[in-house]
Design a protein around this motif. Structure first.
Motif, PDB file in Angstrom:
ATOM      1  N   PRO A  16      -6.541 -19.982   7.786  1.00 45.74           N
ATOM      2  CA  PRO A  16      -7.037 -19.206   8.932  1.00 45.74           C
ATOM      3  C   PRO A  16      -7.337 -17.750   8.567  1.00 45.74           C
ATOM      4  O   PRO A  16      -8.245 -17.153   9.157  1.00 45.74           O
ATOM      5  N   VAL A  17      -6.610 -17.200   7.603  1.00 44.99           N
ATOM      6  CA  VAL A  17      -6.876 -15.812   7.227  1.00 44.99           C
ATOM      7  C   VAL A  17      -8.194 -15.716   6.460  1.00 44.99           C
ATOM      8  O   VAL A  17      -9.068 -14.907   6.783  1.00 44.99           O
ATOM      9  N   TYR A  18      -8.370 -16.607   5.445  1.00 46.67           N
ATOM     10  CA  TYR A  18      -9.647 -16.619   4.719  1.00 46.67           C
ATOM     11  C   TYR A  18     -10.805 -16.855   5.688  1.00 46.67           C
ATOM     12  O   TYR A  18     -11.848 -16.215   5.604  1.00 46.67           O
ATOM     13  N   SER A  19     -10.609 -17.782   6.631  1.00 44.79           N
ATOM     14  CA  SER A  19     -11.676 -18.124   7.573  1.00 44.79           C
ATOM     15  C   SER A  19     -12.060 -16.944   8.450  1.00 44.79           C
ATOM     16  O   SER A  19     -13.160 -16.895   8.982  1.00 44.79           O
ATOM     17  N   ALA A  20     -11.145 -15.990   8.620  1.00 40.79           N
ATOM     18  CA  ALA A  20     -11.453 -14.836   9.457  1.00 40.79           C
ATOM     19  C   ALA A  20     -12.081 -13.698   8.659  1.00 40.79           C
ATOM     20  O   ALA A  20     -12.912 -12.964   9.183  1.00 40.79           O
ATOM     21  N   HIS A  36     -14.196 -11.533  -0.049  1.00 42.05           N
ATOM     22  CA  HIS A  36     -14.261 -10.224  -0.706  1.00 42.05           C
ATOM     23  C   HIS A  36     -13.077  -9.328  -0.388  1.00 42.05           C
ATOM     24  O   HIS A  36     -12.670  -8.518  -1.205  1.00 42.05           O
ATOM     25  N   ALA A  37     -12.517  -9.492   0.822  1.00 33.81           N
ATOM     26  CA  ALA A  37     -11.421  -8.619   1.220  1.00 33.81           C
ATOM     27  C   ALA A  37     -10.229  -8.752   0.271  1.00 33.81           C
ATOM     28  O   ALA A  37      -9.461  -7.812   0.100  1.00 33.81           O
ATOM     29  N   TYR A  38     -10.102  -9.907  -0.378  1.00 33.05           N
ATOM     30  CA  TYR A  38      -8.962 -10.108  -1.278  1.00 33.05           C
ATOM     31  C   TYR A  38      -9.080  -9.257  -2.546  1.00 33.05           C
ATOM     32  O   TYR A  38      -8.126  -9.145  -3.308  1.00 33.05           O
ATOM     33  N   PHE A  45      -7.062  -4.078   0.630  1.00 33.85           N
ATOM     34  CA  PHE A  45      -7.166  -5.288   1.444  1.00 33.85           C
ATOM     35  C   PHE A  45      -7.366  -4.982   2.920  1.00 33.85           C
ATOM     36  O   PHE A  45      -8.253  -5.527   3.565  1.00 33.85           O
ATOM     37  N   LYS A  46      -6.531  -4.098   3.464  1.00 32.97           N
ATOM     38  CA  LYS A  46      -6.569  -3.896   4.913  1.00 32.97           C
ATOM     39  C   LYS A  46      -7.904  -3.354   5.410  1.00 32.97           C
ATOM     40  O   LYS A  46      -8.503  -3.941   6.306  1.00 32.97           O
ATOM     41  N   PRO A  47      -8.405  -2.244   4.852  1.00 32.45           N
ATOM     42  CA  PRO A  47      -9.716  -1.775   5.339  1.00 32.45           C
ATOM     43  C   PRO A  47     -10.824  -2.802   5.102  1.00 32.45           C
ATOM     44  O   PRO A  47     -11.705  -2.970   5.950  1.00 32.45           O
ATOM     45  N   ALA A  48     -10.756  -3.512   3.968  1.00 32.09           N
ATOM     46  CA  ALA A  48     -11.808  -4.497   3.687  1.00 32.09           C
ATOM     47  C   ALA A  48     -11.768  -5.626   4.704  1.00 32.09           C
ATOM     48  O   ALA A  48     -12.796  -6.127   5.158  1.00 32.09           O
ATOM     49  N   ALA A  49     -10.549  -6.045   5.074  1.00 35.79           N
ATOM     50  CA  ALA A  49     -10.413  -7.123   6.049  1.00 35.79           C
ATOM     51  C   ALA A  49     -10.948  -6.676   7.403  1.00 35.79           C
ATOM     52  O   ALA A  49     -11.648  -7.416   8.097  1.00 35.79           O
ATOM     53  N   ARG A  50     -10.650  -5.418   7.768  1.00 35.16           N
ATOM     54  CA  ARG A  50     -11.110  -4.910   9.063  1.00 35.16           C
ATOM     55  C   ARG A  50     -12.643  -4.918   9.108  1.00 35.16           C
ATOM     56  O   ARG A  50     -13.243  -5.349  10.073  1.00 35.16           O
ATOM     57  N   GLU A  51     -13.245  -4.475   8.015  1.00 35.54           N
ATOM     58  CA  GLU A  51     -14.699  -4.444   7.949  1.00 35.54           C
ATOM     59  C   GLU A  51     -15.278  -5.859   8.061  1.00 35.54           C
ATOM     60  O   GLU A  51     -16.255  -6.094   8.770  1.00 35.54           O
ATOM     61  N   ASN A 110       1.377 -10.785   1.877  1.00 33.54           N
ATOM     62  CA  ASN A 110       1.734 -10.641   3.287  1.00 33.54           C
ATOM     63  C   ASN A 110       0.611 -11.066   4.227  1.00 33.54           C
ATOM     64  O   ASN A 110       0.831 -11.202   5.424  1.00 33.54           O
ATOM     65  N   ALA A 111      -0.591 -11.294   3.657  1.00 33.90           N
ATOM     66  CA  ALA A 111      -1.721 -11.709   4.497  1.00 33.90           C
ATOM     67  C   ALA A 111      -1.683 -13.220   4.672  1.00 33.90           C
ATOM     68  O   ALA A 111      -2.586 -13.940   4.278  1.00 33.90           O
ATOM     69  N   CYS A 112      -0.604 -13.708   5.235  1.00 35.31           N
ATOM     70  CA  CYS A 112      -0.408 -15.146   5.345  1.00 35.31           C
ATOM     71  C   CYS A 112       0.471 -15.395   6.549  1.00 35.31           C
ATOM     72  O   CYS A 112       1.437 -14.680   6.772  1.00 35.31           O
ATOM     73  N   THR A 113       0.106 -16.421   7.342  1.00 36.30           N
ATOM     74  CA  THR A 113       0.901 -16.713   8.528  1.00 36.30           C
ATOM     75  C   THR A 113       1.948 -17.783   8.244  1.00 36.30           C
ATOM     76  O   THR A 113       2.645 -18.222   9.155  1.00 36.30           O
ATOM     77  N   LEU A 114       2.016 -18.250   6.996  1.00 35.56           N
ATOM     78  CA  LEU A 114       2.961 -19.308   6.604  1.00 35.56           C
ATOM     79  C   LEU A 114       2.793 -20.568   7.462  1.00 35.56           C
ATOM     80  O   LEU A 114       3.744 -21.253   7.796  1.00 35.56           O
TER      81      LEU A 114
END
Ligand code: SF4
Lengths: 218, 474
Positions: B325-329, B333-335, B8-14, B362-366
Motif C-alpha cells: 500500500p505504501v509503494y502504491s501510494a 522514486h521516493a525510496y 524519503f519524506k519530502p519525495a513521498a509528499r511530492e 519505518n515507511a511500512c504499515t506491517l
C-alpha cells in the motif's frame, strides 16, 4: 582480481562458520535433504501433452499448423507467408532435419549462418514443452541463435514426438545430448512483446513480431 | 546512482500530489496484481512451490562457497571468464577494463539491477563508451535521466505523452510535427532506433535472473528479446550478477523460473527464457567470442552473516512492491535508490547504510501483504522491524520518538501506575469525546490527526474490559 575472490570466499566461509574445506558430497546430500526426493510442484492438465502445448502456445499469441511430413513444411511456410506482407525470401537454419523439406518454387530459400539479413527465419526446435507451450532451441551451427531473434517472422519446426510435459523432461533429455549445454539454450513462448508503455501489451518489441510453429506429425 | 533515501519524506509528499504518477500507479494495481492472482490460482500447489523455492535458496546460501566454486569451474570449462567484485568500484573497473580491451565504442545493455546498483552506466560513460539501454522501459528512463521506479517495469511512472515528448526530443531534435501518440507507434520507433544499436554494438552487458552451479550457466528472462540480442550480437558478452543468484541444479532453476514469471508479470512463462553458457563454440556461426561474468558482493556477504540472510533469497520479482500500500501510494522514486518497495526498504539500508536511510524501515504499515506474496517467503515485515530495532540501538531513531518510547517504557515497567493512569486518561477522553464520538485534533498527536480523526475511546481500558469478560465467563 584474485584477491577479491579470496576476500569474498573468505567472508562467506566466516559467515557460514566453516572450519575444514567444504565437502561436495555432503553438500549434494544436504540439498537432497532440503529439497526432497520428488519433483518440483508443477502445472497439471487433463488430456494429452500435444493439446496442452498447442493451447498454451495460442495463449502466448503464437500460432501453429500441423503437417503430416517434413516435406510438407515448405507448403505450410508458403501458405503462412502468402497471407502476410512478408515477401518470399526465407532464411532457413542449416539443421539437417530441414533438408527433407520440399520448398515451393516461388520461395527463395537461403541457408543462414545468422539472422542478420532475415525477414523470415525458419529454425528447428529440439523439444516442445507442454507445461507452458514453449519451444526449446539450442544454438549452434545447425540453429544460429540470432535467427530466432532478428527476423520479423519466426517460424519454428517441431516434431510432435519431441513434445514433452515438463522442464524436468527437457533437462533429462538434454543431459543425454552431445554438446549440452550449448552457448545459448532458448525457451521461446510466443512472439516478442512489451508492456513498458503504460502497461499496454504490444507485440514485436525487439524480436519477432509473430511466431508460427509447424508441427510435423511423426 | 547515489542514494537519496534520506529525502524519503519530502519525495513521498511530492509523489502523493503528482496526478500522472497516481494514474500510473493505479495501472500497477490493476495490471500486475490481478494477473498474478489469476495464474497463481490455477497452479495446483503454489504454496508448495514457494516452500520449495525457499528451501532451495536457503540451502544454496548455507553452501554458497561450494556452489560459487562449482559455478566458477564450470564457466571456465565452457571457455568463459569469472571476475569477482567486492565493491561498486571494483565492479566498475572490471567492466570498463573489459570494454577498453575490446576497444568498445558502443555498448548495449539488457536490464540489470546489479548494474544499476553499482552505477555501471555512469562508469562506462565516464570511460567514453556510448552505453545504450535496450529494455524499452530502461531506454525511456535513460533518455529522461531518471532512475528506475520499479524493478521489473522501470518506466512505469511515465505516461504515453511524456514518452512521446522524450522520443521527439531525442530522436528528432524536437522537430516532429505530428507527434507519436499510439503505443504501437512508440514501440516501433524504439525498435527501429535500437535495432541499429544492437547491430553495431561491440560489447553487450546483461544481468542474470539466476546462475546454475551445475552447468556454469546463467538464465535471462525477458519478454522483449532485448536480452538475447544483447548477448548474441556483439563480440563480447559481459554479465553481472549478485553472488546470491546461484541455484545448485537445472531442476532448481526450473522451480525458480516457475515462481519468477508468475510472481513478476503474472505469466506462466515469459516470451524468452534463455540459458547462456560461455562464449561461442568453435563451429558456431554467431554469438560472442568472449564471455565474462562478474560476481558481485557489495554488502551481500555481510548480510549472509547475520539476521538478514533471508533477504538474500530475493529473486527480484517485484511482487512485494506491487502489493504494497505504501509503494502504491508513492511509487518507486521516493525510496531514493534503485530498489523500491518493501524489498528496497530492507536492502537499501543494508547496502547503503542505516544512517542515510532512516525513514525506509519505518515507511511500512506491517500489514504483511508483501510477505504473503513473496515467492521465496521472505519475512519482509519482520526484517523491517529488525532494522527499526537496529536503528534504535545505533541511536538513529529521532529524538522525540526515543523520548516518547523511554517515557512509555518507564510507565510500562510499573503496571499499577500504568493501569491507573491509563484508566484515568481513557475515562477522561471518553467523557470529552462522548458527544462527537471522535477527535479532530489531539495534543501531541498532530501528525496522526492531520490525516484522520481519532475515535473516542469507550471509557474503559482493554485490560479492564478483559477482566470483566473473563469474570462473566467463569
Ligand atoms: S522480496 Fe520477495 S516479493 Fe519482493 S522482489 Fe524479492 S522475491 Fe520478489
Amino acid at each position: 582480481m584474485s584477491d577479491a575472490r579470496e576476500r569474498i570466499l573468505g567472508r562467506i566461509r566466516t559467515a557460514l562458520g566453516r572450519e575444514g574445506p567444504p565437502d561436495a558430497e555432503a553438500t549434494r546430500s544436504a540439498r537432497q535433504a532440503a529439497v526432497g526426493d520428488g519433483p518440483s510442484q508443477r502445472p497439471e492438465w487433463q488430456g494429452d501433452d500435444l493439446a496442452r502445448f498447442q493451447q498454451c502456445l495460442e495463449a502466448a499469441a503464437g500460432t501453429w499448423v500441423a503437417v503430416p511430413s517434413m516435406a510438407e513444411v515448405g507448403r505450410a511456410v508458403a501458405d503462412y507467408l502468402a497471407e502476410r506482407p512478408a515477401g518470399t525470401a526465407v532464411h532457413r537454419a542449416p539443421d539437417p532435419a530441414l533438408d527433407a523439406v520440399d520448398w515451393p518454387d516461388h520461395l527463395t530459400v537461403e541457408t543462414a549462418r545468422d539472422g542478420r539479413a532475415a525477414l523470415v527465419g525458419v529454425s528447428r526446435a529440439l523439444a516442445g514443452m507442454a507445461e507452458t507451450g514453449s519451444l526449446a532451441l539450442a544454438s549452434g551451427p545447425d540453429n544460429p541463435a540470432t535467427l530466432a531473434f532478428l527476423p520479423d517472422y519466426h517460424i519454428i519446426v517441431l516434431r510432435t514426438a519431441d513434445v514433452v510435459p515438463w522442464f524436468e523432461d527437457i533437462w533429462a533429455r538434454m543431459r543425454q545430448t552431445d554438446g549440452f549445454p550449448p552457448r545459448s539454450f532458448n525457451f521461446i513462448t510466443g512472439p516478442s512483446r512489451t508492456a513498458d508503455v503504460e502497461q499496454t501489451l504490444q507485440l514485436g518489441a525487439h524480436g519477432p513480431r509473430s511466431l508460427h510453429v509447424v508441427l510435423v506429425e511423426t | 546512482m547515489e542514494s537519496r533515501a534520506q529525502y524519503f519524506k519530502p519525495a513521498a509528499r511530492e509523489a502523493l500530489h503528482n496526478p500522472d504518477l497516481q494514474q500510473a500507479l493505479a495501472n500497477v494495481q490493476a495490471g500486475f496484481v490481478g494477473k498474478r492472482k489469476f495464474v497463481v490460482d490455477r497452479f495446483p500447489d503454489f504454496e508448495g512451490l514457494r516452500e520449495r523455492g525457499r528451501r532451495i535458496k536457503d540451502h544454496t546460501l548455507a553452501n554458497l562457497d561450494v556452489y560459487l566454486e562449482q559455478f566458477e569451474a564450470q564457466v571456465h570449462a565452457a571457455g568463459g571468464h569469472v571476475h569477482w567484485a567486492g565493491t561498486q568500484d571494483e565492479a566498475q573497473k572490471i567492466v570498463t577494463d573489459i570494454c577498453r580491451q575490446a576497444d568498445a565504442r558502443i555498448v548495449t545493455k539488457g536490464k540489470t539491477m546489479a548494474g544499476e546498483e553499482v552505477e555501471l552506466n555512469e562508469a562506462l560513460e565516464a570511460a567514453g563508451v556510448e552505453t545504450v539501454e535496450t529494455d524499452l522501459g530502461e531506454y525511456i528512463i535513460q533518455l529522461a535521466h531518471e532512475p528506475p521506479s520499479h524493478i521489473i517495469a522501470p518506466a512505469i511512472h511515465k505516461t504515453r505523452q511524456q514518452i512521446s515528448d522524450l522520443f521527439n526530443e531525442h530522436h528528432h531534435r524536437g522537430t516532429l510535427k505530428d507527434k507519436l501518440r499510439e503505443v504501437p507507434e512508440l514501440v516501433d520507433e524504439a525498435r527501429g532506433i535500437l535495432r541499429q544499436k544492437f547491430l553495431s554494438a561491440d560489447v553487450g552487458i546483461t544481468g542474470a535472473n539466476c546462475l546454475v552451479a551445475e552447468t556454469g550457466s546463467l538464465f535471462l528472462v525477458t519478454n522483449e528479446g532485448n536480452g538475447d540480442l544483447t548477448h548474441s550480437l556483439p563480440r563480447v558478452h559481459v554479465a553481472i550478477a549478485g553472488i546470491e543468484k546461484l541455484v545448485p541444479t537445472l531442476e532448481d532453476a526450473a522451480t525458480q523460473l516457475r515462481l519468477l514469471a508468475r510472481s513478476a508479470t503474472g505469466q506462466d512463462m515469459t516470451a524468452y527464457t534463455t540459458m547462456v553458457t560461455g562464449p561461442r563454440r568453435a563451429p558456431d556461426t554467431d554469438g560472442p567470442e568472449e564471455f565474462h561474468i562478474v560476481l558481485l558482493d557489495n554488502g551481500r556477504t555481510r548480510m549472509l552473516e547475520g539476521r538478514f540472510r533471508e533477504m538474500l533469497r530475493c529473486i527480484r520479482c517485484g511482487a512485494c512492491m506491487n502489493h504494497c500500500p505504501v509503494y502504491s501510494a508513492i511509487g518507486g522514486h521516493a525510496y531514493g535508490w534503485v530498489y523500491p518497495g518493501p524489498m528496497g526498504s530492507v536492502l537499501t539500508p543494508l547496502i547503503v547504510g542505516l544512517d542515510r536511510t532512516r525513514d525506509l524501515p519505518n515507511a511500512c504499515t506491517l500489514n504483511g501483504r508483501c510477505q504473503s506474496v513473496c515467492p521465496v517467503k521472505i519475512p519482509l515485515p519482520d526484517l523491517l522491524r529488525d532494522l527499526r530495532e537496529e536503528q534504535y540501538q545505533h541511536n538513529l531513531t529521532p529524538r522525540t520518538t526515543r523520548w516518547g518510547l523511554a517515557v512509555w517504557a518507564w510507565f510500562a515497567r510499573r503496571p499499577r501506575l500504568y493501569n491507573a493512569l491509563a484508566r484515568a486518561g481513557i475515562g477522561a477522553m471518553g467523557r470529552i469525546g462522548r458527544r462527537k464520538g471522535r477527535f479532530r485534533h489531539l495534543p501531541l498527536a498532530g501528525g496522526w490527526t492531520a490525516g484522520r480523526d481519532f475515535p473516542a475511546p469507550q471509557r474503559t481500558t482493554f485490560q479492564a474490559a478483559w477482566r470483566q469478560q473473563r469474570g462473566a465467563n467463569r
